[in-house]
Design an enzyme around this catalytic site. Structure first.
Site, PDB file in Angstrom:
ATOM      1  N   ASP A  57       0.835  -1.197   0.000  1.00 14.79           N
ATOM      2  CA  ASP A  57       0.000   0.000   0.000  1.00 14.79           C
ATOM      3  C   ASP A  57       0.868   1.245   0.000  1.00 14.79           C
ATOM      4  OD1 ASP A  57       0.569   0.777   2.859  1.00 14.79           O
ATOM      5  OD2 ASP A  57      -0.367  -1.169   3.229  1.00 14.79           O
ATOM      6  N   GLU A  94      20.265 -22.412 -18.779  1.00 15.89           N
ATOM      7  CA  GLU A  94      19.666 -21.444 -17.847  1.00 15.89           C
ATOM      8  C   GLU A  94      20.699 -20.402 -17.402  1.00 15.89           C
ATOM      9  OE1 GLU A  94      15.989 -23.726 -15.618  1.00 15.89           O
ATOM     10  OE2 GLU A  94      18.028 -24.219 -14.994  1.00 15.89           O
TER      11      GLU A  94
END
Ligand code: GLA
Length: 727
Positions: A533, A613
């Site tokens: 928030d 990877e």
């Protein structure tokens, strides 16, 4: 001046919007306009007054039956005075009565943004100081004063609202409800909230705003995974690029309430603020209560512009510290790689490999302290486990630094395990109601953050650890909701203050730590995105967005998050596959492309990577260094949401020199045509080259025609396309 305040007319102007209200002949603040920019001219002519049955008339309206607080659009509303809609404020006077009727007294215009005591708030900068209008109101029959505080940030089309209440009487007043925002708007709307659960946060959900109230909020002691304290109100037909829409966002991390409801005449009342459930605040004589700040914005050009307004204002006027605009260290976090089970050689092997791959910081997650080999014990004992670390924390951190890495640590300061030295020494510091066994969650209890002694202890302990480690970064977690609300330090008649004081206490501790460690980067976290928030962003410029690191789920989580929060705030990492939460396997390049829509980093053991990877990681790190300024500082575009077969988003430099588009094939169907993606954010008149597509067109042509990816991608494959303006 962005603020006009004359002859009872108050107008706040931003670049593209105006917010207006008037003090009428009775001193009632009547809301008259919020929308497109208008001249400084009263819109009160649009406010009808008519006798409506069962809508009472205040005494000072005399025989005027057309004047009713129940039908006027108001800036502030209190229960009990004849406005029967949901109130912004509710209180109980010393005599037990509950009515209040606030009328205009005075106002002042201040040439800068104002802070709020103990609470986060947008701040002004040298270039953009902001402006503030403060309107003081007084209750007609008591010594209760309200100061409505309006901030204006013209460049970002943002208005802020807050209220302080002051009791100038001689006996305490009890505040039952203090919301930050009351806004009465004409017309039809839908409300979009961002809802979810742990590991699936901020999924948009839209309902019509009608007479049946649309309401949501949190009572969990944090803003919560379940409902984010931010919502949209859209006119019918609003899209990303067209239509009138409003955004409301509370800079607060505790219990909140958001609500929109059409009244009997069809006008929508919008409310946002501290959750009144379990809230009750005794306001003694002379005391002042400050409500958190609500951020408001209007866009007449759809949701994309609205999001840009919030992103820009949060980046410029909410996030603080040395990382406000600086690149954040490219980090690797050991959590998904090791969980609680690690030792020094293992961690150093991970760090060594990470450094070799170009990673810049090791974050040592949960398990480095106390007796913490599982989540059943140890919280609160913020003393390094020297056995696991193979020596002191300081020495371990020095070894990490010797590899060329910065060093960060995980902590969960607001929590305590019953199996901990801290709990054994201070059982009364845990939140519990005497005579009731408190509920555990993740096996743990909550520390009473309302208490100064608890906060002092935490400040001293956390400071010692951060100093010993010379930490560059702190991941501040909070892994449960707060129930059994009770503090032994509060008298019974103040127990309703617990939740708000808890949030204020957490803010105070964060502020003290930032003052003591001004270079510390704090990443917020609450089981991922349970406290994502605008309140936390004032202290922690990035927040771990979700414990769900599955790239495909993350697309919709980051999509929902993007309506209000800037990508630079979104903690996002590449993790191993099959994914820990969903068991899904997606290509490394897709995981990297999705994590690059946030802060970017890793949550895996690089020693377990395949050679392919490793190559993909090196490529991703190089891309990150080439492109990430667009993500951090640019404009974000939601090109195609997660509901279709292909999701796509873009980040464009503010000067439109470069645009990075990312698309992920979510589903692949038989003989489906390859997607044609919309493109936005280019300068129509300039020419842009996309090397990957081997094409150069004007921005106008690219944006009109979109991007056709010639062959349909395999499911879960991603493409990243960079559009560069030609000199
Ligand atoms: C929470 C966080 C995770 C991790 C664990 C550690 O769930 O969101 O990232 O730090 O706690 O216990």
């Amino acid at each position: 001046m962005a603020i006009y305040a004359q002859n009872g007319l108050f107008q706040l102007n931003t670049r593209n919007t105006s917010y207006q209200f008037t003090a009428d002949e009775h001193g009632v603040l009547v809301h008259t306009w919020y929308g497109a920019r208008i001249p400084n001219e009263s819109m009160a002519a649009g406010i009808w007054r008519q006798d409506v049955g069962f809508s009472p008339n205040p005494a000072d309206a005399g025989a005027d039956r057309a004047y009713s607080l129940d039908t006027l659009p108001q800036e502030v509303s209190c229960g009990g005075e004849g406005d029967f809609r949901e109130p912004m404020l509710e209180l109980t006077h010393p005599d037990g009565s509950t009515a209040a009727d606030l009328r205009y007294q005075s106002h002042e215009v201040l040439p800068a943004a104002q802070s709020l005591p103990g609470l986060p708030a947008l701040y002004g900068t040298g270039e953009e100081p902001g402006e503030t209008l403060v309107v003081t109101l007084k209750d007609t029959a008591s010594e209760l004063y309200a100061r409505l505080i309006y901030g204006v940030f013209p460049q970002q089309d943002i208005i802020t609202r807050s209220v302080t209440l002051e009791n100038r009487g001689t006996a305490p007043v009890t505040l039952e409800r203090v919301l930050s925002l009351c806004l009465d708007l004409d017309g039809a709307f839908t409300l979009t909230a961002f809802c979810g659960r742990h590991a699936m946060e901020r999924q948009p959900e839209t309902v019509p705003v009608g007479r049946v109230k649309a309401e949501f909020g949190s009572v969990r002691g944090a803003s919560s995974h379940q409902y984010n304290p931010a919502f949209l109100l859209c006119r019918p037909g609003t899209t990303e690029t067209a239509g009138g829409c409003y955004g409301f966002c509370l800079a607060y991390s505790g219990n909140f309430l958001a609500c929109a409801q059409a009244d009997q005449m069809g006008r929508a009342r919008v409310l946002l603020g501290i959750q009144p459930r379990q809230f009750r605040w005794e306001l003694g004589p002379g005391a002042v209560f400050a409500a958190p700040q609500a951020l408001l914005s209007y866009s007449g050009q759809g949701l994309e512009r609205l999001s840009h307004n919030f992103h820009d204002v949060m980046r410029e006027h909410l996030c603080r510290g040395p990382y406000k605009h600086a690149p954040r260290p490219l980090l690797i976090n050991n959590w998904e790689a090791t969980h609680f089970t690690f030792d020094r050689p293992q961690l150093l092997a991970l760090a060594r490999q990470a450094a070799a791959l170009g990673i810049e910081m090791l974050v040592l997650d949960d398990g480095w302290f106390g007796k913490r080999d599982s989540d059943a014990s140890g919280l609160g004992d913020w003393f390094p486990n020297e056995q696991k670390l193979g020596g002191t924390l300081g020495a371990f951190a020095a070894d990490v630094r010797a590899l060329g890495l910065k060093f960060g640590l995980w902590m969960e300061p607001e929590m305590v395990s019953e199996d901990s030295a801290l709990y054994r020494a201070h059982p009364d510091w845990a939140v519990a109601i005497p005579g009731r066994a408190p509920a555990r969650s993740r096996g743990q209890l909550v520390l009473d953050m309302t208490r100064a002694d608890v906060r002092d202890y935490l400040f001293a302990r956390l400071s010692a650890v951060l100093a010993e480690a010379k930490a560059d970064y702190l991941k501040w977690d909070m892994n449960r909701s707060v129930c059994d609300a009770f503090s032994r330090a509060l008298p019974a008649h103040r127990m309703g203050e617990f939740y708000h004081r808890f949030t204020l206490g957490t803010y105070e501790l964060l502020e003290r730590l930032l003052a003591a460690f001004p270079h510390l980067l704090i990443e917020g976290c609450s089981g991922g995105g349970g406290r994502f928030d605008a309140g936390m962003l004032y202290y922690t410029p990035q927040i771990w967005c979700s414990d769900n690191t599955d790239a495909i789920d993350r697309i919709s989580i980051q999509y929902g998050t993007s309506f209000f929060y800037p990508a630079c705030a979104v903690g996002a990492h590449v993790s191993a596959c099959p994914n820990e939460q969903t068991q899904r396997t997606v290509p490394f390049s897709t995981r990297a492309a999705v994590a690059m829509g946030g802060t970017f980093g890793y949550e895996l053991d690089p020693n377990t990577l395949t050679p392919q990877e490793r190559e993909a990681m090196l490529a991703a790190n190089a891309d990150y260094r080439r492109w990430h300024d667009l993500v951090r500082e640019g404009d974000a575009f939601r090109l195609a949401g997660p509901g279709g077969d292909t999701a796509a988003w873009a980040f464009a430099a503010k000067d439109k020199s470069r645009v990075l588009v990312t698309a992920v094939q979510l589903a692949r169907r038989g003989y489906a045509a390859p997607p044609c993606l919309p493109l936005r954010g280019l300068d129509p008149a300039a020419r842009y080259r996309c090397a990957a597509l081997g094409q150069t067109h004007t921005g106008a042509a690219w944006m009109a025609g979109g991007i056709t990816i010639k062959t349909l991608l395999p499911q879960y494959a991603a493409v990243q396309l960079l559009f560069e303006r030609e000199a």
